[in-house]
Design a protein around this motif. Structure first.
Motif, PDB file in Angstrom:
ATOM      1  N   UNK A   1      -6.375  -9.286   7.685  1.00  0.00           N
ATOM      2  CA  UNK A   1      -5.747  -8.100   6.816  1.00  0.00           C
ATOM      3  C   UNK A   1      -4.850  -7.513   6.752  1.00  0.00           C
ATOM      4  N   UNK A   2      -3.911  -7.720   5.796  1.00  0.00           N
ATOM      5  CA  UNK A   2      -2.694  -7.404   5.811  1.00  0.00           C
ATOM      6  C   UNK A   2      -2.573  -6.884   4.964  1.00  0.00           C
ATOM      7  N   UNK A   3      -2.002  -5.312   4.712  1.00  0.00           N
ATOM      8  CA  UNK A   3      -1.955  -3.816   3.858  1.00  0.00           C
ATOM      9  C   UNK A   3      -0.852  -3.868   3.453  1.00  0.00           C
ATOM     10  N   UNK A   4      -0.444  -3.721   1.953  1.00  0.00           N
ATOM     11  CA  UNK A   4       1.032  -3.566   1.739  1.00  0.00           C
ATOM     12  C   UNK A   4       1.214  -2.259   0.803  1.00  0.00           C
ATOM     13  N   UNK A   5       2.045  -1.364   0.149  1.00  0.00           N
ATOM     14  CA  UNK A   5       2.400  -0.745  -0.182  1.00  0.00           C
ATOM     15  C   UNK A   5       4.074  -0.977  -0.782  1.00  0.00           C
ATOM     16  N   UNK A   6       4.285  -1.707  -2.444  1.00  0.00           N
ATOM     17  CA  UNK A   6       5.500  -2.240  -2.849  1.00  0.00           C
ATOM     18  C   UNK A   6       5.955  -0.987  -3.804  1.00  0.00           C
ATOM     19  N   UNK A   7       7.944  -0.910  -4.014  1.00  0.00           N
ATOM     20  CA  UNK A   7       7.918  -0.259  -4.959  1.00  0.00           C
ATOM     21  C   UNK A   7       9.106  -1.427  -5.632  1.00  0.00           C
ATOM     22  N   UNK A   8      10.016  -0.892  -5.922  1.00  0.00           N
ATOM     23  CA  UNK A   8      10.555  -0.921  -7.262  1.00  0.00           C
ATOM     24  C   UNK A   8      11.762  -0.126  -7.276  1.00  0.00           C
ATOM     25  N   UNK A   9      11.520   0.708  -5.848  1.00  0.00           N
ATOM     26  CA  UNK A   9      13.029   1.289  -5.776  1.00  0.00           C
ATOM     27  C   UNK A   9      14.383   0.949  -5.529  1.00  0.00           C
ATOM     28  N   UNK A  10      15.332   1.850  -4.380  1.00  0.00           N
ATOM     29  CA  UNK A  10      15.946   1.416  -3.949  1.00  0.00           C
ATOM     30  C   UNK A  10      16.457   0.657  -2.972  1.00  0.00           C
ATOM     31  N   UNK A  11      14.841   0.116  -2.290  1.00  0.00           N
ATOM     32  CA  UNK A  11      15.185  -1.450  -1.841  1.00  0.00           C
ATOM     33  C   UNK A  11      16.193  -1.070   0.079  1.00  0.00           C
ATOM     34  N   UNK A  12      16.660  -1.999   0.628  1.00  0.00           N
ATOM     35  CA  UNK A  12      17.335  -1.338   2.020  1.00  0.00           C
ATOM     36  C   UNK A  12      17.652  -2.999   2.141  1.00  0.00           C
ATOM     37  N   UNK A  13      18.781  -2.731   3.043  1.00  0.00           N
ATOM     38  CA  UNK A  13      19.228  -4.414   3.124  1.00  0.00           C
ATOM     39  C   UNK A  13      18.440  -4.379   4.722  1.00  0.00           C
ATOM     40  N   UNK A  14      18.339  -6.292   4.343  1.00  0.00           N
ATOM     41  CA  UNK A  14      17.368  -6.666   5.262  1.00  0.00           C
ATOM     42  C   UNK A  14      17.721  -6.574   6.757  1.00  0.00           C
ATOM     43  N   UNK A  15      19.161  -6.503   6.949  1.00  0.00           N
ATOM     44  CA  UNK A  15      19.599  -6.676   8.766  1.00  0.00           C
ATOM     45  C   UNK A  15      19.039  -5.340   8.638  1.00  0.00           C
ATOM     46  N   UNK A  16      19.052  -4.375   8.194  1.00  0.00           N
ATOM     47  CA  UNK A  16      18.387  -3.398   9.229  1.00  0.00           C
ATOM     48  C   UNK A  16      16.647  -3.151   9.686  1.00  0.00           C
ATOM     49  N   UNK A  17      15.733  -3.837   8.897  1.00  0.00           N
ATOM     50  CA  UNK A  17      14.617  -4.048   8.380  1.00  0.00           C
ATOM     51  C   UNK A  17      13.764  -3.963   9.928  1.00  0.00           C
ATOM     52  N   UNK A  18      13.950  -4.184  11.183  1.00  0.00           N
ATOM     53  CA  UNK A  18      13.413  -3.467  12.345  1.00  0.00           C
ATOM     54  C   UNK A  18      14.575  -2.629  12.577  1.00  0.00           C
ATOM     55  N   UNK A  19      15.400  -2.114  11.942  1.00  0.00           N
ATOM     56  CA  UNK A  19      16.200  -0.919  13.234  1.00  0.00           C
ATOM     57  C   UNK A  19      15.181   0.889  12.489  1.00  0.00           C
ATOM     58  N   UNK A  20      14.778   0.409  11.476  1.00  0.00           N
ATOM     59  CA  UNK A  20      14.198   1.432  10.212  1.00  0.00           C
ATOM     60  C   UNK A  20      13.388   2.294  11.007  1.00  0.00           C
ATOM     61  N   UNK A  21      12.825   1.916  11.814  1.00  0.00           N
ATOM     62  CA  UNK A  21      11.321   1.944  12.138  1.00  0.00           C
ATOM     63  C   UNK A  21      12.129   2.910  12.985  1.00  0.00           C
ATOM     64  N   UNK A  22      13.126   2.825  13.792  1.00  0.00           N
ATOM     65  CA  UNK A  22      12.817   3.883  14.912  1.00  0.00           C
ATOM     66  C   UNK A  22      12.582   5.509  14.516  1.00  0.00           C
ATOM     67  N   UNK A  23      12.625   6.536  15.564  1.00  0.00           N
ATOM     68  CA  UNK A  23      12.924   7.978  15.031  1.00  0.00           C
ATOM     69  C   UNK A  23      14.687   8.499  14.634  1.00  0.00           C
ATOM     70  N   UNK A  24      14.737   9.189  13.783  1.00  0.00           N
ATOM     71  CA  UNK A  24      15.704   9.416  13.480  1.00  0.00           C
ATOM     72  C   UNK A  24      16.649   8.918  12.194  1.00  0.00           C
TER      73      UNK A  24
END
Lengths: 345, 142
Positions: free
Chosen positions: A269-292
């Motif tokens: 089961x894959x749960x998801x939250x999707x939005x049509x907002x500002x988005x982000x650069x996929x290059x940072x997809x892993x980095x954004x889970x770090x604190x701060x």
């Protein structure tokens, strides 16, 4: 190795055995050893080559005169022993490698324990530091407020404006500390798995967001009947963060859209939250889970940069995975699972 | 020099191609039986000798294998010394480690031979050839 080469041992064994029985010398016996090496290379199993030997021997025994059969049987046994020698050698090799592996595993486990101890200590250190930081902060905010309220007549507009900045900063720091404390708490509390209605949890979060921001027009789509096995309190924190992010990052959209649901991917089961907002650069997809880690400036979108670290920690504690997909100005989708797929049948 | 053999060197076999390997094996078997090694021990020693002789053919081109008896106190056994003047082994520690080879198994070559005998020594340096000395003792486990 080509198909033809793969069958080399199969094709040459019977004739090599026959040659050895004819000559009975070391040179023809060496062929058995070399064939044993080849058989290993071909990935043949012991039962497989035993059968091959049996079949070759059957034919030779049938052909041999009765009186010669004991000699053929003894010679074939010696030849077969020679064929097995390389297997014996490699078995000893695997045994030694296995012992080495066990030793390395042991070392790794000890190192993991040490890392976990250090992490726990860090965790409790950051918890107590955060806790202790709150008190002086309350004093700063409290006295700034007192100044504004009780000594307003002694301050000019600029002074009041500066004090306003002091209070804003103090409050921002208070949020930061609260977020840090909740991040630390996730690691400290035990996991209580129950059947959780995520649909209802998501609705509650959206209701709260609407109440706090009544002038915004956001189209929200929440899938009915989404349930999960997990810790209700922690999953509420996850949805709080992900839906809160979606709410925040769609604030500059004319028609904001937020969706929550669940997809079946294989057994998961894959749960998801999707939005049509500002988005982000996929290059940072892993980095954004770090604190701060923040991909947007505070002036653009406010936040402490701890929310996603908390989400990731909660998901990991559920043996799940969390990942993000997005595009600059093209919205974002955050997906997570709650049980390691390895546990699924 | 008799390289530490008890008594005379019983066989000195030049190893220059694959056919010499069979000669080495035959001498190992004869000497093993004479020394009183069990059939399994003889087979193990012959296997180890085959790997070492193969190494000479593959890596050095040519060399020699010396065979003889070994005595240590009350122990008796068979000793094999293999030496070559080949390029040598620049990194012995690495050569003694098991790797997955094209043979498809672990434990061939030097590390494989080492596990099949009781005593094993190897000396080598880049450019100065390689010497392997191994001994199988009677009544020790195969």
């Amino acid at each position: 190795m080509s198909e033809g080469e793969r069958d080399f041992v199969e094709r040459s064994y019977a004739s090599a055995l026959e040659t050895y029985l004819e000559h009975g010398d070391e040179v023809t016996l060496s062929a058995a050893y070399e064939l044993g090496r080849r058989a290993l290379g071909e990935g043949r199993g012991l039962l497989d080559i035993a059968l091959m030997h049996e079949q070759a021997l059957d034919v030779l025994l049938l052909r041999a005169p009765k009186a010669d059969q004991p000699r053929v049987a003894a010679g074939a046994a010696a030849f077969f022993r020679e064929l097995l020698s390389p297997f014996e050698m490699t078995l000893r090799g695997y045994r030694a490698a296995n012992e080495e592996l066990a030793r390395v595993n042991d070392t790794l486990r000890q190192q993991k324990d040490a890392v976990e101890t250090v992490n726990r200590e860090l965790e409790s250190f950051s918890y107590s530091v955060s806790h202790d930081l709150r008190a002086p902060l309350r004093t700063i905010d409290g006295f700034s407020m007192a100044l504004l309220e009780d000594c307003a007549d002694k301050l000019d507009d600029l002074g009041r404006k500066y004090l306003g900045h002091v209070r804003d900063s103090a409050q921002h720091m208070a949020h930061l500390i609260d977020d840090l404390l909740s991040l630390a708490r996730v690691a400290r509390t035990e996991l209580h798995r129950t059947d959780v209605g995520l649909t209802a949890l998501a609705r509650r979060v959206i209701d709260r967001l609407r109440a706090g921001d009544p002038q915004r027009d956001v189209r929200v789509l929440i899938q009915e009947g989404v349930r999960a096995n997990g810790d209700a309190r922690l999953l509420a924190v996850v949805l709080d963060n992900l839906l809160g992010n979606a709410w925040k990052f769609t604030s500059k959209r004319g028609q904001a859209e937020i969706e929550f649901g669940c997809l079946k991917q294989g057994n998961e089961d894959v749960y998801f939250v999707r939005d049509n907002g500002a988005g982000f650069d996929m290059d940072y997809a892993a980095k954004m889970f770090g604190a701060f880690q923040r991909l947007h400036s505070t002036s653009e979108f406010e936040g402490t940069g701890i929310g996603l670290a908390t989400v990731q920690r909660i998901i990991h504690r559920h043996d799940g995975r969390v990942w993000a997909e997005g595009k600059v100005n093209g919205g974002a989708t955050f997906s997570f699972t709650l049980e390691g797929s390895r546990r699924k049948p | 020099m008799n390289c530490g053999f008890a008594g005379a060197v019983r066989a000195r076999i030049p190893v220059g191609n694959a056919s010499a390997i069979a000669v080495v094996r035959r001498h190992v078997r004869e000497l093993g039986r004479e020394a009183g090694l069990s059939d399994a021990a003889v087979a193990a020693l012959a296997t180890a000798a085959t790997e070492i002789a193969r190494n000479i053919v593959t890596h050095a081109g040519h060399g020699e294998v010396l065979l003889g008896m070994a005595v240590d106190g009350l122990r008796r056994g068979v000793m094999i010394v293999a030496r070559d003047d080949g390029p040598g082994i620049p990194d012995l520690a690495h050569a003694m480690k098991d790797g997955y080879t094209t043979t498809g198994g672990l434990g061939f070559g030097l590390p494989g031979a080492r596990r099949l005998v009781d005593d094993f020594e190897v000396a080598s340096s880049s450019g100065a050839g390689t010497t392997v000395r191994m001994t199988k003792w009677v009544s020790a486990e195969s």
